[in-house]
Design a protein around this motif. Structure first.
Motif, PDB file in Angstrom:
ATOM      1  N   GLY A  45       9.077  -3.386  -8.326  1.00 44.99           N
ATOM      2  CA  GLY A  45       7.879  -4.194  -8.136  1.00 44.99           C
ATOM      3  C   GLY A  45       6.754  -3.416  -7.485  1.00 44.99           C
ATOM      4  N   ARG A  46       7.070  -2.645  -6.439  1.00 47.07           N
ATOM      5  CA  ARG A  46       6.048  -1.857  -5.756  1.00 47.07           C
ATOM      6  C   ARG A  46       5.486  -0.767  -6.662  1.00 47.07           C
ATOM      7  NH1 ARG A  46       7.996   1.051  -1.836  1.00 47.07           N
ATOM      8  NH2 ARG A  46      10.216   0.608  -2.160  1.00 47.07           N
ATOM      9  N   THR A  47       6.337  -0.214  -7.514  1.00 47.09           N
ATOM     10  CA  THR A  47       5.877   0.813  -8.457  1.00 47.09           C
ATOM     11  C   THR A  47       4.897   0.230  -9.464  1.00 47.09           C
ATOM     12  OG1 THR A  47       7.958   2.032  -8.264  1.00 47.09           O
ATOM     13  CG2 THR A  47       6.605   2.486 -10.199  1.00 47.09           C
ATOM     14  N   LEU A  48       5.191  -0.942  -9.977  1.00 50.26           N
ATOM     15  CA  LEU A  48       4.319  -1.570 -10.964  1.00 50.26           C
ATOM     16  C   LEU A  48       2.973  -1.940 -10.358  1.00 50.26           C
ATOM     17  CD1 LEU A  48       6.945  -3.799 -12.822  1.00 50.26           C
ATOM     18  CD2 LEU A  48       6.002  -1.599 -13.548  1.00 50.26           C
ATOM     19  N   GLU A  49       2.982  -2.440  -9.122  1.00 57.19           N
ATOM     20  CA  GLU A  49       1.725  -2.746  -8.446  1.00 57.19           C
ATOM     21  C   GLU A  49       0.897  -1.484  -8.239  1.00 57.19           C
ATOM     22  OE1 GLU A  49       2.374  -4.815  -4.821  1.00 57.19           O
ATOM     23  OE2 GLU A  49       2.859  -6.725  -5.793  1.00 57.19           O
ATOM     24  N   ALA A  50       1.546  -0.438  -7.764  1.00 58.58           N
ATOM     25  CA  ALA A  50       0.836   0.820  -7.521  1.00 58.58           C
ATOM     26  C   ALA A  50       0.296   1.401  -8.819  1.00 58.58           C
ATOM     27  CB  ALA A  50       1.766   1.830  -6.844  1.00 58.58           C
ATOM     28  N   ALA A  51       1.054   1.282  -9.902  1.00 55.57           N
ATOM     29  CA  ALA A  51       0.624   1.826 -11.189  1.00 55.57           C
ATOM     30  C   ALA A  51      -0.650   1.153 -11.674  1.00 55.57           C
ATOM     31  CB  ALA A  51       1.736   1.664 -12.223  1.00 55.57           C
ATOM     32  N   ILE A  52      -0.743  -0.161 -11.502  1.00 58.88           N
ATOM     33  CA  ILE A  52      -1.951  -0.886 -11.909  1.00 58.88           C
ATOM     34  C   ILE A  52      -3.156  -0.354 -11.143  1.00 58.88           C
ATOM     35  CG2 ILE A  52      -3.136  -3.105 -11.702  1.00 58.88           C
ATOM     36  CD1 ILE A  52      -1.383  -3.167 -14.060  1.00 58.88           C
ATOM     37  N   ARG A  53      -3.017  -0.237  -9.826  1.00 63.14           N
ATOM     38  CA  ARG A  53      -4.134   0.235  -9.000  1.00 63.14           C
ATOM     39  C   ARG A  53      -4.535   1.664  -9.369  1.00 63.14           C
ATOM     40  NH1 ARG A  53      -1.004  -2.306  -4.714  1.00 63.14           N
ATOM     41  NH2 ARG A  53      -2.032  -4.200  -3.964  1.00 63.14           N
ATOM     42  N   VAL A  72       4.281   5.003  -3.703  1.00 57.74           N
ATOM     43  CA  VAL A  72       5.303   3.978  -3.486  1.00 57.74           C
ATOM     44  C   VAL A  72       6.181   4.310  -2.288  1.00 57.74           C
ATOM     45  CG1 VAL A  72       7.281   2.797  -4.549  1.00 57.74           C
ATOM     46  CG2 VAL A  72       5.289   3.387  -5.937  1.00 57.74           C
ATOM     47  N   GLY A  73       6.280   5.616  -1.965  1.00 60.82           N
ATOM     48  CA  GLY A  73       7.110   6.035  -0.848  1.00 60.82           C
ATOM     49  C   GLY A  73       8.531   6.364  -1.247  1.00 60.82           C
ATOM     50  N   VAL A  74       8.697   6.854  -2.470  1.00 60.94           N
ATOM     51  CA  VAL A  74      10.012   7.265  -2.934  1.00 60.94           C
ATOM     52  C   VAL A  74       9.887   8.645  -3.565  1.00 60.94           C
ATOM     53  CG1 VAL A  74      10.741   4.894  -3.362  1.00 60.94           C
ATOM     54  CG2 VAL A  74       9.701   6.208  -5.223  1.00 60.94           C
ATOM     55  N   SER A  75      11.017   9.249  -3.899  1.00 69.54           N
ATOM     56  CA  SER A  75      10.989  10.547  -4.565  1.00 69.54           C
ATOM     57  C   SER A  75      10.699  10.358  -6.048  1.00 69.54           C
ATOM     58  CB  SER A  75      12.333  11.260  -4.392  1.00 69.54           C
ATOM     59  OG  SER A  75      13.362  10.546  -5.067  1.00 69.54           O
ATOM     60  N   ASP A  92       5.095  -1.993 -18.610  1.00 78.54           N
ATOM     61  CA  ASP A  92       5.777  -2.965 -17.752  1.00 78.54           C
ATOM     62  C   ASP A  92       4.852  -3.499 -16.667  1.00 78.54           C
ATOM     63  OD1 ASP A  92       7.975  -2.464 -19.285  1.00 78.54           O
ATOM     64  OD2 ASP A  92       9.164  -1.500 -17.719  1.00 78.54           O
ATOM     65  N   ALA A  93       3.917  -2.653 -16.197  1.00 74.74           N
ATOM     66  CA  ALA A  93       3.004  -3.080 -15.133  1.00 74.74           C
ATOM     67  C   ALA A  93       2.076  -4.183 -15.611  1.00 74.74           C
ATOM     68  CB  ALA A  93       2.198  -1.887 -14.626  1.00 74.74           C
ATOM     69  N   VAL A  94       1.547  -4.037 -16.821  1.00 76.76           N
ATOM     70  CA  VAL A  94       0.651  -5.065 -17.353  1.00 76.76           C
ATOM     71  C   VAL A  94       1.403  -6.371 -17.554  1.00 76.76           C
ATOM     72  CG1 VAL A  94      -0.775  -5.728 -19.320  1.00 76.76           C
ATOM     73  CG2 VAL A  94      -0.889  -3.394 -18.436  1.00 76.76           C
ATOM     74  N   GLU A  95       2.599  -6.299 -18.132  1.00 75.11           N
ATOM     75  CA  GLU A  95       3.395  -7.510 -18.336  1.00 75.11           C
ATOM     76  C   GLU A  95       3.832  -8.115 -16.997  1.00 75.11           C
ATOM     77  OE1 GLU A  95       6.532  -7.353 -21.145  1.00 75.11           O
ATOM     78  OE2 GLU A  95       5.313  -6.445 -22.726  1.00 75.11           O
ATOM     79  N   PHE A  96       4.117  -7.253 -16.046  1.00 76.96           N
ATOM     80  CA  PHE A  96       4.516  -7.691 -14.700  1.00 76.96           C
ATOM     81  C   PHE A  96       3.423  -8.538 -14.054  1.00 76.96           C
ATOM     82  CE2 PHE A  96       3.665  -6.240 -10.253  1.00 76.96           C
ATOM     83  CZ  PHE A  96       4.678  -6.904  -9.596  1.00 76.96           C
ATOM     84  N   MET A  97       2.175  -8.040 -14.115  1.00 79.15           N
ATOM     85  CA  MET A  97       1.082  -8.771 -13.483  1.00 79.15           C
ATOM     86  C   MET A  97       0.774 -10.062 -14.220  1.00 79.15           C
ATOM     87  SD  MET A  97       0.030  -7.796 -10.632  1.00 79.15           S
ATOM     88  CE  MET A  97      -1.327  -8.966 -10.641  1.00 79.15           C
TER      89      MET A  97
END
Length: 230
Positions: A45-53, A72-75, A92-97
């Motif tokens: 979820g955090r990755t998809l939000e960050a990707a949109i931004r 996102v704070g991961v490797s 996935d980010a667009v569909e997620f939002m």
């Protein structure tokens, strides 16, 4: 349950344009959790939000998987546990939002008040746009540019278009059922979308305003514009 009524009683759904349009959103997977059991605060979820931004601020070619991982704070390798490439992330980010938006706005339809369904939808619409303002704005910008079409492919692009048509048809059905608008219901639905999409900017002022106040004012405007029952 609403979903049971839609799936188990096709005749009832067909006789109610509101439920029919909502059923289309459900069949498209737009009325369910888009990130699975881990929720929006999990890595996916955090990755998809960050990707949109990042897509909106930098463009698709302006960031790497490593940049996204750092945000996102991961490797970077950890991202590949969830996604194969940036194209998959954007899709996935667009569909997620959109799924978050449609689920938040077109939530449960009350069975006990069939003639008072429009107001809750407008109020939830306003709350989503205010409480998720940054992400909603970024996603709207992304969709307006038409950029996702380049990466989504025809099947996913048509899915998004079908979801937006169902969204508009649902609003039109609510306006026809509860309003006495002197203007065409399609035009009225687009006006409602414009007002609600821009609500954060429209009500931006130095005077502190609660989300509830904004929802009250927006509903009053929409109700007067559409002639909806109050």
């Amino acid at each position: 349950m609403v979903t049971q009524a839609i799936t188990s009683n096709g005749a009832a759904a067909a006789s109610d344009p509101v439920r029919e349009a909502r059923g289309r959103l459900k069949r498209l997977g737009m009325l369910s959790s888009p990130v699975g059991d881990e929720g929006v605060d999990g890595t996916r979820g955090r990755t998809l939000e960050a990707a949109i931004r990042m897509f909106v601020t930098r463009g698709f070619d302006g960031y790497t998987m490593r940049d996204l991982a750092a945000e996102v704070g991961v490797s970077a390798p950890a991202l590949y546990n969830h996604f194969d490439c940036k194209e998959d992330i954007l899709r996935d980010a667009v569909e997620f939002m959109l799924a978050r938006f449609f689920t938040g706005v077109h939530g449960p339809i009350p069975d006990d008040h069939p003639n008072h369904r429009f107001e809750p939808v407008v109020r939830r619409y306003v709350r989503f746009q205010v409480e998720q303002a940054d992400l909603a704005s970024a996603n709207d910008t992304l969709l307006r540019t038409g950029a996702p079409r380049r990466f989504l492919g025809p099947i996913h692009w048509e899915k998004l278009k079908a979801a937006m048509r169902a969204h508009i048809d649902l609003l039109r059905a609510l306006i026809r059922a509860e309003g006495q608008s002197l203007i065409d219901d399609r035009l009225a639905a687009h006006f409602v979308i414009v007002v609600c999409d821009r609500v954060s900017a429209l009500y931006h002022s130095e005077r502190p305003t609660t989300t509830g106040d904004i929802a009250d004012q927006t509903w009053l405007l929409v109700a007067r514009m559409t002639g909806a029952c109050q």
